[in-house]
Design a protein around this motif. Structure first.
Motif: not given
Length: 445
Positions: A365-380
């Motif tokens: 869900k959202e955090l998996e998406i954010r983690r996959t598309l950023s070296p740390s966490h995408l903002y949202s």
């Protein structure tokens, strides 16, 4: 009910060094000064002997302290670093996953004083701090209760589903069974008494002592994030498929007469509406660039960034394909497209299809998406994608992500709440804006 104690997991290392700054007791023996404990064949090695677990208890609970050396803070966030940290209360050492875990056992109100000081800046308004005290207390006590129920019923808790076409995973706090919460942003940022807590924080904790948010007689799961981006997300789009009535969609705005302004909130689960919402800058409490307000919520190491309400990230094809492979462990080949599949009530994606030249998979869900598309966490995960420099074979040379908000957007929006505090809203009005239809009850004196 008496004030409960909380077990906080601080440090997870093969060796833990700490200093007992006052006289502590272990099995009735007095001990102080620097200590080293080491993981050794499934046990704790301390002073030449092996133990299953160790508990160092203070003589004076309110004043005695210990220091843990080299604690990692901001695990997996862009500002990860190590520092020595100081704590009140007891220190428990246990063996877990082939390492040692250092646990601080502390009274709830003392824990909250530190959490609010760590989470919020000392410049925050009293009403914002009071609101935060109530949600942190609620979240903590609900979490302790939840962990207890999972342990007692030996519930088989699963946080992901996987098929050939789909990997849907969410990250919650149930991976802590030997302690209640961890000390990082994964739970609530807790740094003991390392940073002095200000009088205003102590005042906010004392003024709301024992107060929690409740709904249908149960303590609310009071989530919060930095910036909702103008609309609240609902719980089920970020975590397990449970709908909480108090974590419902709503615009982060109230009309002149103080009523929630839902008439103007588009259906952001629809792609065309989400696209328009994200590419514009609708009025909202959290739509602010006021440094004075932002500094109330953002600690100095978060203030490296100022675009929260709307933001942009750009990747070249090489950067994106390499990043996704590194972060997910899956080789998609070249990235052909990022396709929105499903959005929640704040336009946050909870399902995204990654189309590669070698592999296609829908993730969430959202955090998996954010983690996959950023070296740390995408903002949202509330973002839209533009592709540029497309080759004759249909391979984009560049991806531009335009996004809204910071964090999951469920429950209290910290920047929005700071603006409400500045505008003269009292803490109960702030709470009931973000937790719809909830009550504020006193659990203990």
């Amino acid at each position: 009910m008496k004030e409960p104690k909380v077990h906080v997991g601080i440090l997870f290392e093969p060796q833990i060094e700490f200093v007992l700054l006052n006289t502590y007791l272990i099995d009735g023996t007095e001990i102080s000064g620097k200590q080293v404990v080491t993981y050794d064949e499934g046990k704790i090695l301390w002073n030449g002997r092996r133990y299953e677990e160790l508990l160092f208890e203070p003589r004076h609970e309110q004043t005695d302290a210990f220091e843990l050396l080299d604690v990692t803070i901001g695990i997996n966030f862009h500002w990860e670093r190590k520092e020595d940290q100081r704590f009140l209360g007891a220190l428990k050492i246990i063996v877990e996953n082939g390492k040692l875990t250092g646990i601080n056992v502390i009274r709830v109100e003392d824990y909250l004083t530190s959490v609010i000081s760590s989470e919020m800046s000392a410049t925050a308004s009293l009403e914002l701090l009071k609101a935060h005290a109530v949600i942190s207390r609620s979240w903590l006590l609900a979490q302790i209760q939840k962990n207890k129920e999972i342990t007692e019923t030996h519930a088989d808790y699963s946080a992901f589903t996987q098929t050939e076409e789909e990997l849907i995973r969410w990250y919650d706090r149930e991976d802590h069974t030997r302690f209640d919460v961890c000390a990082d942003d994964h739970c609530q940022r807790y740094q003991g008494i390392t940073r002095a807590s200000t009088d205003i924080v102590k005042q906010a904790i004392a003024a709301t002592r024992g107060q929690v948010l409740t709904s249908d007689g149960k303590i609310c799961d009071a989530r919060f994030s930095k910036c909702c981006g103008g609309a609240f997300e609902e719980f089920q789009y970020c975590w397990e498929d449970i709908k909480y009535p108090y974590l419902a969609k709503q615009r982060d705005y109230r009309t002149e007469n103080g009523k929630a302004d839902n008439g103007t909130l588009p259906d952001l689960t629809r792609e065309v509406e989400a696209d328009r919402w994200i590419r514009t800058s609708p009025k909202a409490f959290c739509n602010t660039t006021d440094k004075k307000i932002l500094s109330q919520v953002l600690n100095n190491y978060d203030q490296e960034t100022t675009d929260f309400y709307r933001w942009k990230v750009e990747y070249t094809q090489d950067e994106l394909s390499k990043l996704i492979k590194e972060r997910s462990g899956i080789d998609y080949g070249q990235i052909i497209d990022l396709i929105p599949v499903a959005r929640g009530t704040s336009a946050r994606l909870w399902k995204l299809k990654i189309v590669g030249s070698q592999r296609t998979l829908t993730i969430g869900k959202e955090l998996e998406i954010r983690r996959t598309l950023s070296p740390s966490h995408l903002y949202s995960s509330a973002f839209v994608v533009d592709k540029e420099d497309i080759s004759p074979k249909g391979i984009p040379g560049r991806f531009i992500l335009t996004g809204a908000g910071w964090g999951h957007g469920v429950g209290l929006c910290q920047i929005g709440a700071a603006v409400m505090g500045e505008q003269g809203y009292k803490y109960d009005a702030i709470l009931l804006h973000y937790y719809i239809g909830a009550n504020i009850d006193k659990l203990y004196e």
